[in-house]
Design an enzyme around this catalytic site. Structure first.
Site, mmCIF file in Angstrom:
data_model
loop_
_atom_site.group_PDB
_atom_site.id
_atom_site.type_symbol
_atom_site.label_atom_id
_atom_site.label_comp_id
_atom_site.label_asym_id
_atom_site.label_seq_id
_atom_site.Cartn_x
_atom_site.Cartn_y
_atom_site.Cartn_z
ATOM 1 N N HIS A 1 27.234 -34.578 -0.080
ATOM 2 C CA HIS A 1 28.438 -33.866 0.346
ATOM 3 C C HIS A 1 28.179 -32.703 1.294
ATOM 4 O O HIS A 1 29.113 -32.165 1.887
ATOM 5 C CB HIS A 1 29.178 -33.345 -0.886
ATOM 6 C CG HIS A 1 28.324 -32.443 -1.745
ATOM 7 N ND1 HIS A 1 27.314 -32.934 -2.550
ATOM 8 C CD2 HIS A 1 28.306 -31.109 -1.903
ATOM 9 C CE1 HIS A 1 26.716 -31.921 -3.176
ATOM 10 N NE2 HIS A 1 27.290 -30.812 -2.796
ATOM 11 N N ARG B 1 26.386 -32.868 4.027
ATOM 12 C CA ARG B 1 26.068 -33.370 5.360
ATOM 13 C C ARG B 1 27.269 -34.112 5.965
ATOM 14 O O ARG B 1 27.907 -34.912 5.277
ATOM 15 C CB ARG B 1 24.876 -34.338 5.301
ATOM 16 C CG ARG B 1 23.602 -33.712 4.724
ATOM 17 C CD ARG B 1 23.041 -32.648 5.655
ATOM 18 N NE ARG B 1 21.743 -32.165 5.211
ATOM 19 C CZ ARG B 1 21.549 -31.096 4.453
ATOM 20 N NH1 ARG B 1 22.576 -30.388 4.049
ATOM 21 N NH2 ARG B 1 20.342 -30.705 4.102
ATOM 22 N N HIS C 1 19.918 -30.459 -4.202
ATOM 23 C CA HIS C 1 21.300 -29.999 -4.314
ATOM 24 C C HIS C 1 21.905 -30.482 -5.623
ATOM 25 O O HIS C 1 21.391 -31.398 -6.267
ATOM 26 C CB HIS C 1 22.153 -30.527 -3.160
ATOM 27 C CG HIS C 1 21.629 -30.176 -1.812
ATOM 28 N ND1 HIS C 1 21.938 -30.890 -0.676
ATOM 29 C CD2 HIS C 1 20.800 -29.182 -1.404
ATOM 30 C CE1 HIS C 1 21.325 -30.362 0.356
ATOM 31 N NE2 HIS C 1 20.631 -29.329 -0.045
ATOM 32 N N HIS D 1 17.034 -29.084 13.138
ATOM 33 C CA HIS D 1 16.804 -28.587 11.779
ATOM 34 C C HIS D 1 15.876 -27.388 11.829
ATOM 35 O O HIS D 1 14.874 -27.396 12.542
ATOM 36 C CB HIS D 1 16.203 -29.677 10.885
ATOM 37 C CG HIS D 1 16.153 -29.292 9.438
ATOM 38 N ND1 HIS D 1 15.130 -28.525 8.911
ATOM 39 C CD2 HIS D 1 17.011 -29.538 8.410
ATOM 40 C CE1 HIS D 1 15.349 -28.338 7.619
ATOM 41 N NE2 HIS D 1 16.490 -28.941 7.290
#
Length: 426
Positions: free
Chosen positions: A73, A75, A108, A174
């Site tokens: 969730h 990304r 996460h 990134h």
């Protein structure tokens, strides 16, 4: 006044910058990239022309089961478009194959059902077998080797034991892996906690090559690449997105070669450069990446690249989900100051890396040189202030605070989307 609308949560925030202070706005070419193709056509074309690999259909033939790794969730992978295309093509040549969709959460929290429906669509959630990876559940992991850095490589057992492993994702700059996508679906995506922490150790995070847009001699990337090959990641579908999270490029095929092509595309369209300013205003590109402080550190690194030492980074992010990690919050909030925290982290060995260390290491690195003002009307101000940052309910207040710190003649640069920019400062 110069007026701009910048990404904020699921919409935009209007901000005003005084003409006498406003110096520059850095917008990547991707923001205005135009194509006559529909998003679905871009994806289909990529799958029709795999890079360095057999086609998806050839790989699927004769297999009894497979795992598709997808993002969680946090990304903005447009899975409502990509997953149905993948599933349709797979089942066209192998209708009876058992497909498990593994949500790469890394460290996460698990994706909720409501978040799954929002990300994948109600029909897909209802009809497909979606499973959240849990990095700390040892009985769900399998050791498959050792990383070049010396860390043990543990991945999700479903991925390790399947006949065919593929992944979908997206490529963007990134802040320490160089680029997202490709090999990151394995590490950190579906790796065990100890593997992730070994890869994200303070030594690697402190390495000068562990930066936005860098892959060459990046020790974090090298570990990730090894993990993907050892896990036998056979095929990827990665997309590049514009400022509206629309697909502007797609790359399918070999997990390394297709990813490299995608990184070349992103480098070409996402690079920006400018001279350093006293104040840098940036964002985390809106939802979902701006939903907590943890993720917002990524956007801050864009400001870090362009801010004069002692200057101010104004970070616009909703942080509607709070700090984003208890260890992240506690380590920053309990430190006397960022310098003390940074010094402490750099002494931590690879095997003793703690959860979220990499994130608070980078935040401490930024806070040690710059003042950060968080602009949000969705987050508890105490959380922000506890973490050695300034809180502003709106942008006007943030600008007032910034001028108090660096003076009313300060030069301001705006980076509307810090996450999707490879920033080079002069």
């Amino acid at each position: 006044m110069a007026v701009f609308n910048v990404p904020y949560y699921k919409g935009t925030m209007e901000i005003e910058l005084p003409d006498k202070n406003f110096k520059n706005i850095l917008i990547s070419k991707a923001a205005d990239y135009k194509t006559d193709l529909k998003e679905e056509e871009i994806v289909e074309n990529a799958l029709n022309n795999p890079i360095g690999s057999k086609s998806l259909e050839e790989l699927v033939k004769g297999k009894n089961n497979m795992v598709i790794i997808t993002s969680d969730h946090t990304r903005p992978v447009p899975s409502k478009i990509t997953l149905p295309i993948l599933l349709k093509r797979i089942r066209k040549v192998n209708p009876s194959i058992d497909i498990k969709i593994l949500i790469a959460t890394g460290l996460h929290r698990p994706t909720t059902k409501e978040e799954m429906i929002e990300k994948f669509g109600e029909a897909l959630v209802k009809n497909e077998n979606l499973i959240c990876h849990r990095a700390k559940e040892g009985n769900e992991l399998l050791k498959i080797g050792m990383l070049p850095s010396g860390g043990e490589l543990w991945i999700n057992k479903l991925a390790a034991e399947t006949e065919l492993l593929i992944s979908e994702g997206f490529i963007e700059p990134h802040f320490f892996a160089g680029f997202s996508g490709g090999r990151k679906s394995i590490l950190p995506g579906i790796s065990g906690a100890q593997t992730i922490m070994a890869n994200h150790c303070s030594e690697f995070i402190n390495n000068e090559n562990s930066r936005t847009g860098k892959l060459l001699k990046n020790p974090i990337h090298e570990d990730m690449l090894y993990a993907a090959k050892t896990a036998k990641l056979a095929f990827i579908l990665n997309v590049a997105l514009d400022k509206n999270k629309k697909i502007i490029g797609a790359f399918a095929g070999d997990s390394e070669l297709a990813h490299n092509k995608g990184c070349e595309f992103v480098s070409k369209f996402y690079g920006v450069s400018g001279t350093k300013s006293d104040i840098v205003v940036t964002t985390n590109g809106g939802y979902p990446l701006d939903q907590n402080i943890y993720q917002s550190v990524k956007g801050m690194t864009a400001g870090e690249a362009l801010c004069k030492e002692g200057g101010v980074i104004i970070m616009i992010a909703s942080c509607c989900d709070g700090h984003g990690g208890e260890s992240f919050y506690k380590n920053v909030s309990e430190a006397k100051n960022p310098k003390e925290l940074l010094s402490k982290i750099l002494k931590v060995s690879r095997k003793n890396t703690v959860p979220d260390q990499w994130e608070f290491q980078i935040l401490a690195r930024i806070l040690n040189k710059y003042k950060v003002i968080m602009v949000t009307d969705m987050c508890d101000p105490k959380i922000i202030e506890d973490m050695h940052m300034y809180y502003a309910h709106d942008f006007k207040k943030a600008l007032e605070l910034a001028f108090e710190i660096v003076g009313k003649d300060a030069e301001i640069t705006l980076i509307p989307d810090g996450v999707s920019s490879i920033v080079k400062g002069k």
